[in-house]
Design a protein around this motif. Structure first.
Motif, mmCIF file in Angstrom:
data_model
loop_
_atom_site.group_PDB
_atom_site.id
_atom_site.type_symbol
_atom_site.label_atom_id
_atom_site.label_comp_id
_atom_site.label_asym_id
_atom_site.label_seq_id
_atom_site.Cartn_x
_atom_site.Cartn_y
_atom_site.Cartn_z
ATOM 1 N N PRO A 6 54.632 49.829 38.209
ATOM 2 C CA PRO A 6 53.367 49.201 38.018
ATOM 3 C C PRO A 6 53.887 47.470 37.947
ATOM 4 N N CYS A 9 49.574 42.303 35.483
ATOM 5 C CA CYS A 9 48.347 41.501 35.639
ATOM 6 C C CYS A 9 48.074 40.761 34.678
ATOM 7 N N SER A 12 44.761 43.247 32.662
ATOM 8 C CA SER A 12 45.237 44.513 32.130
ATOM 9 C C SER A 12 46.759 44.576 31.866
ATOM 10 N N ILE A 14 48.669 45.369 34.373
ATOM 11 C CA ILE A 14 49.022 45.982 35.540
ATOM 12 C C ILE A 14 48.252 45.496 36.580
ATOM 13 N N ASP A 15 48.914 44.945 37.648
ATOM 14 C CA ASP A 15 48.385 44.718 39.011
ATOM 15 C C ASP A 15 47.465 45.976 39.602
ATOM 16 N N PRO A 16 46.180 45.916 39.713
ATOM 17 C CA PRO A 16 45.542 47.045 40.236
ATOM 18 C C PRO A 16 45.879 47.397 41.771
ATOM 19 N N LEU A 17 46.349 46.343 42.269
ATOM 20 C CA LEU A 17 46.506 46.629 43.919
ATOM 21 C C LEU A 17 47.925 47.042 43.869
ATOM 22 N N THR A 18 48.272 47.544 45.136
ATOM 23 C CA THR A 18 49.599 47.993 45.656
ATOM 24 C C THR A 18 50.082 46.578 46.196
ATOM 25 N N ARG A 22 47.987 43.675 47.809
ATOM 26 C CA ARG A 22 48.160 42.306 47.701
ATOM 27 C C ARG A 22 48.445 41.391 48.737
#
Length: 167
Positions: A6, A9, A12, A14-18, A22
């Protein structure tokens, strides 16, 4: 499409995109024909001003060039050019990379403006915050200021958003 670990971000943690997603998002960020630039172009054209686009032979490749009036307009994005306004926030991840990137953009901008001024061009910089965000101005006001600059004899000007007064 799996990712190894992960990534942090701003919201949160954690970057929600792979990384692939991105990369795709970032590849769609454009330097030409941006929404603020198109807005200014339409408004100035409607005001009867004619221009050339993206002066490739001029330093910094200005967004709009008015050759007969020896005037150019840059429409700068507040993030990419490091404007100190509500639209600019340095990313929390890879801060060293982004600081260096944005500072090199600012240095390059200053060199381009200096070269244009030395060559006898008048330079107007319109910041993205003048057209969107909490400090935005009315589009007719921005257009009027830009048109007056082009038709006038001012050598150098900037147009940015209005910072609300603290009362």
């Amino acid at each position: 499409m799996s990712r190894s670990r992960p990534r942090p971000c701003l919201t949160s943690g954690i970057d929600p995109l792979t990384p692939e997603q991105r990369r795709l998002n970032m590849s769609r960020v454009r330097g030409k024909n941006t929404k603020p630039e198109l807005l200014i172009r339409r408004a100035l054209h409607a005001a009867g001003l004619r221009y050339r686009l993206h002066g490739a032979k001029l330093p910094g490749k200005p967004d709009l060039v008015f050759p007969a009036r020896r005037a150019v307009i840059f429409v700068h994005g507040c993030f990419w050019h490091g404007h100190h306004c509500p639209l600019f926030r340095l990313p929390a991840t890879r801060t060293a990379f982004w600081s260096e990137k944005i500072e090199s953009n600012r240095t390059r901008d200053a060199v381009a403006v200096g070269s244009l001024r030395s060559a006898g061009w008048r330079v107007l910089t319109i910041w993205e915050c003048a057209l969107r965000g909490p400090a935005r101005r009315d589009v007719t006001e921005v257009t009027a200021v830009a048109a007056n600059f082009i038709r006038g004899d001012a050598e150098l000007a900037e147009l940015e958003g209005e910072v609300p007064s603290q009362s």
